[in-house]
Design a protein around this motif. Sequence first.
Motif, mmCIF file in Angstrom:
data_model
loop_
_atom_site.group_PDB
_atom_site.id
_atom_site.type_symbol
_atom_site.label_atom_id
_atom_site.label_comp_id
_atom_site.label_asym_id
_atom_site.label_seq_id
_atom_site.Cartn_x
_atom_site.Cartn_y
_atom_site.Cartn_z
ATOM 1 N N ALA A 56 0.828 -1.208 0.000
ATOM 2 C CA ALA A 56 0.000 0.000 0.000
ATOM 3 C C ALA A 56 0.862 1.257 0.000
ATOM 4 O O ALA A 56 0.577 2.224 -0.725
ATOM 5 C CB ALA A 56 -0.931 -0.009 1.209
ATOM 6 N N ALA A 57 1.924 1.231 0.799
ATOM 7 C CA ALA A 57 2.817 2.392 0.837
ATOM 8 C C ALA A 57 3.510 2.597 -0.501
ATOM 9 O O ALA A 57 3.680 3.733 -0.970
ATOM 10 C CB ALA A 57 3.851 2.215 1.945
ATOM 11 N N SER A 58 3.901 1.501 -1.162
ATOM 12 C CA SER A 58 4.553 1.601 -2.457
ATOM 13 C C SER A 58 3.599 2.152 -3.511
ATOM 14 O O SER A 58 3.980 2.986 -4.349
ATOM 15 C CB SER A 58 5.074 0.232 -2.884
ATOM 16 N N MET A 59 2.345 1.715 -3.485
ATOM 17 C CA MET A 59 1.352 2.213 -4.431
ATOM 18 C C MET A 59 1.063 3.697 -4.212
ATOM 19 O O MET A 59 0.703 4.420 -5.151
ATOM 20 C CB MET A 59 0.060 1.397 -4.316
ATOM 21 N N ASP A 60 1.229 4.148 -2.968
ATOM 22 C CA ASP A 60 1.025 5.569 -2.672
ATOM 23 C C ASP A 60 2.244 6.411 -3.028
ATOM 24 O O ASP A 60 2.240 7.634 -2.814
ATOM 25 C CB ASP A 60 0.707 5.758 -1.190
ATOM 26 N N GLY A 61 3.281 5.767 -3.549
ATOM 27 C CA GLY A 61 4.458 6.502 -3.991
ATOM 28 C C GLY A 61 5.532 6.664 -2.935
ATOM 29 O O GLY A 61 6.462 7.458 -3.122
ATOM 30 N N ALA A 62 5.439 5.900 -1.831
ATOM 31 C CA ALA A 62 6.439 6.021 -0.764
ATOM 32 C C ALA A 62 7.754 5.384 -1.197
ATOM 33 O O ALA A 62 7.767 4.270 -1.729
ATOM 34 C CB ALA A 62 5.924 5.361 0.508
ATOM 35 N N SER A 63 8.842 6.090 -0.961
ATOM 36 C CA SER A 63 10.159 5.536 -1.246
ATOM 37 C C SER A 63 10.515 4.489 -0.192
ATOM 38 O O SER A 63 9.787 4.282 0.789
ATOM 39 C CB SER A 63 11.203 6.647 -1.251
ATOM 40 N N LYS A 64 11.653 3.829 -0.402
ATOM 41 C CA LYS A 64 12.079 2.801 0.562
ATOM 42 C C LYS A 64 12.301 3.390 1.951
ATOM 43 O O LYS A 64 11.921 2.790 2.962
ATOM 44 C CB LYS A 64 13.351 2.135 0.055
ATOM 45 N N LEU A 65 12.899 4.579 2.018
ATOM 46 C CA LEU A 65 13.101 5.212 3.317
ATOM 47 C C LEU A 65 11.777 5.567 3.975
ATOM 48 O O LEU A 65 11.625 5.439 5.197
ATOM 49 C CB LEU A 65 13.971 6.471 3.148
ATOM 50 N N ARG A 66 10.807 6.026 3.178
ATOM 51 C CA ARG A 66 9.484 6.340 3.723
ATOM 52 C C ARG A 66 8.789 5.084 4.233
ATOM 53 O O ARG A 66 8.103 5.110 5.263
ATOM 54 C CB ARG A 66 8.625 7.011 2.647
ATOM 55 N N GLN A 67 8.959 3.988 3.540
ATOM 56 C CA GLN A 67 8.366 2.730 3.996
ATOM 57 C C GLN A 67 8.976 2.285 5.319
ATOM 58 O O GLN A 67 8.264 1.809 6.207
ATOM 59 C CB GLN A 67 8.569 1.645 2.932
ATOM 60 N N ILE A 68 10.283 2.454 5.439
ATOM 61 C CA ILE A 68 10.941 2.104 6.704
ATOM 62 C C ILE A 68 10.432 2.986 7.836
ATOM 63 O O ILE A 68 10.135 2.516 8.937
ATOM 64 C CB ILE A 68 12.474 2.225 6.560
ATOM 65 N N TRP A 69 10.303 4.290 7.554
ATOM 66 C CA TRP A 69 9.916 5.248 8.594
ATOM 67 C C TRP A 69 8.454 5.086 9.006
ATOM 68 O O TRP A 69 8.130 5.194 10.190
ATOM 69 C CB TRP A 69 10.174 6.668 8.092
ATOM 70 N N HIS A 70 7.571 4.821 8.054
ATOM 71 C CA HIS A 70 6.134 4.809 8.342
ATOM 72 C C HIS A 70 5.552 3.409 8.530
ATOM 73 O O HIS A 70 4.421 3.275 9.006
ATOM 74 C CB HIS A 70 5.365 5.513 7.218
ATOM 75 N N VAL A 71 6.298 2.355 8.146
ATOM 76 C CA VAL A 71 5.768 0.985 8.279
ATOM 77 C C VAL A 71 6.656 0.135 9.191
ATOM 78 O O VAL A 71 6.191 -0.421 10.188
ATOM 79 C CB VAL A 71 5.636 0.309 6.895
ATOM 80 N N THR A 72 7.957 0.057 8.865
ATOM 81 C CA THR A 72 8.845 -0.840 9.609
ATOM 82 C C THR A 72 9.036 -0.390 11.055
ATOM 83 O O THR A 72 8.826 -1.180 11.993
ATOM 84 C CB THR A 72 10.213 -0.934 8.920
ATOM 85 N N LEU A 73 9.445 0.854 11.241
ATOM 86 C CA LEU A 73 9.724 1.329 12.595
ATOM 87 C C LEU A 73 8.485 1.333 13.494
ATOM 88 O O LEU A 73 8.567 0.867 14.641
ATOM 89 C CB LEU A 73 10.362 2.720 12.533
ATOM 90 N N PRO A 74 7.323 1.817 13.036
ATOM 91 C CA PRO A 74 6.127 1.701 13.905
ATOM 92 C C PRO A 74 5.765 0.252 14.227
ATOM 93 O O PRO A 74 5.222 -0.024 15.297
ATOM 94 C CB PRO A 74 5.021 2.368 13.071
ATOM 95 N N GLY A 75 6.091 -0.671 13.308
ATOM 96 C CA GLY A 75 5.760 -2.074 13.550
ATOM 97 C C GLY A 75 6.595 -2.724 14.636
ATOM 98 O O GLY A 75 6.175 -3.733 15.224
ATOM 99 N N ILE A 76 7.784 -2.171 14.919
ATOM 100 C CA ILE A 76 8.639 -2.769 15.948
ATOM 101 C C ILE A 76 8.669 -1.931 17.225
ATOM 102 O O ILE A 76 9.454 -2.229 18.126
ATOM 103 C CB ILE A 76 10.077 -2.964 15.427
ATOM 104 N N VAL A 77 7.838 -0.904 17.306
ATOM 105 C CA VAL A 77 7.807 -0.066 18.512
ATOM 106 C C VAL A 77 7.498 -0.873 19.775
ATOM 107 O O VAL A 77 8.173 -0.694 20.803
ATOM 108 C CB VAL A 77 6.809 1.100 18.339
ATOM 109 N N PRO A 78 6.490 -1.778 19.781
ATOM 110 C CA PRO A 78 6.239 -2.559 21.008
ATOM 111 C C PRO A 78 7.449 -3.381 21.443
ATOM 112 O O PRO A 78 7.780 -3.429 22.636
ATOM 113 C CB PRO A 78 5.062 -3.461 20.616
#
Length: 328
Positions: free
Chosen positions: A223-245
């Motif tokens: 979904a992030a890729s389809m919205d035009g998010a770069s790899k760094l944006r995907q890391i910042w908005h998907v990967t890092l929030p996913g490992i916060v707990p």
Amino acid sequence: MKAWKGDDPIQKQTLSYPMKPSEAHTNVRRLQRKRLKQNVPLILMFIPVIAFFVAFRYIPILGNVIAFKQYNLMQGIWGSPWVGLDNFKIIFSNPQTLQIVKNTFLLSFFGIVIGFPFPILVAVMLNEVRRMWWKKTVQTLLYLPHFFSWVIIGGIVVTLFGSQAGVVNALLEQWTGAKYPFLYQAGSWLTIFFGSNVWKEAGFGAIIYLAAMSSIDPHLYEAASMDGASKLRQIWHVTLPGIVPTATIMLILAMGRVMDVGFDPIYNLQNAVVSDVSNVISTYIYTIGIQNGLYSLTTSMGLFESVIGLILVVGANRIARKFNQSLW
């Protein structure tokens, strides 16, 4: 009335109507016995773990009574005379003790601040590698230092940064004509100390974060890729929030070790010249307690260290609870 719609068979049996209380109680006991029989293999596997913690974690806690006694080997723990809080008064009236506590806190605190982000960074980079052979090779090289003892790490540090035959000083002498005492200056010693800790543990610590990243829904990246998010944006908005707990739990556990730098890294890297910044509680306990036999004083210091660690863990958990990320 309708029967209970839950998944638990005990609840289904006990809350279905009509049913007499005696029948419900009998069904509950029967299902509990059945569940116990099913879990017998798991319970048997867990017994050695329980025995380990009871024998080496909980029973030794009773030995903390030494902190309130004038302990000697001839009279034993229970026969030694009580002195109340005299041991604590002795250690905290000594200016050197206050410096040791300060060193312990600062080394541990900055060790967490400097070292905590590196496992996350390593895990993020490994998670983005797509060639499996390269990923496995890098993982092996990064995990390997964790299995080295601190004696080996100390030997590597001396080989690299030693004043006489160190590799770095040999190159430095060729380039500049002078050597630098890396291990005998407080600033450079601290840099080497923190750097060696990061090098040793960052790769192994990344395993937990890689496991947390594997549970992130891949559709979020799509979904992030389809919205035009770069790899760094995907890391910042998907990967890092996913490992916060996971990161929150690891941080809470790390707070419990703020007053525990560890004996091995300090003992294998320290020297008398940098003792002003490298003397910590663990080396104090070794020198005063084991070498000089003042067990009561060092037990008091160890008990103080444990209480401070408990307070920090509880405090960190309360702060995390405000963000719904607490450990308990």
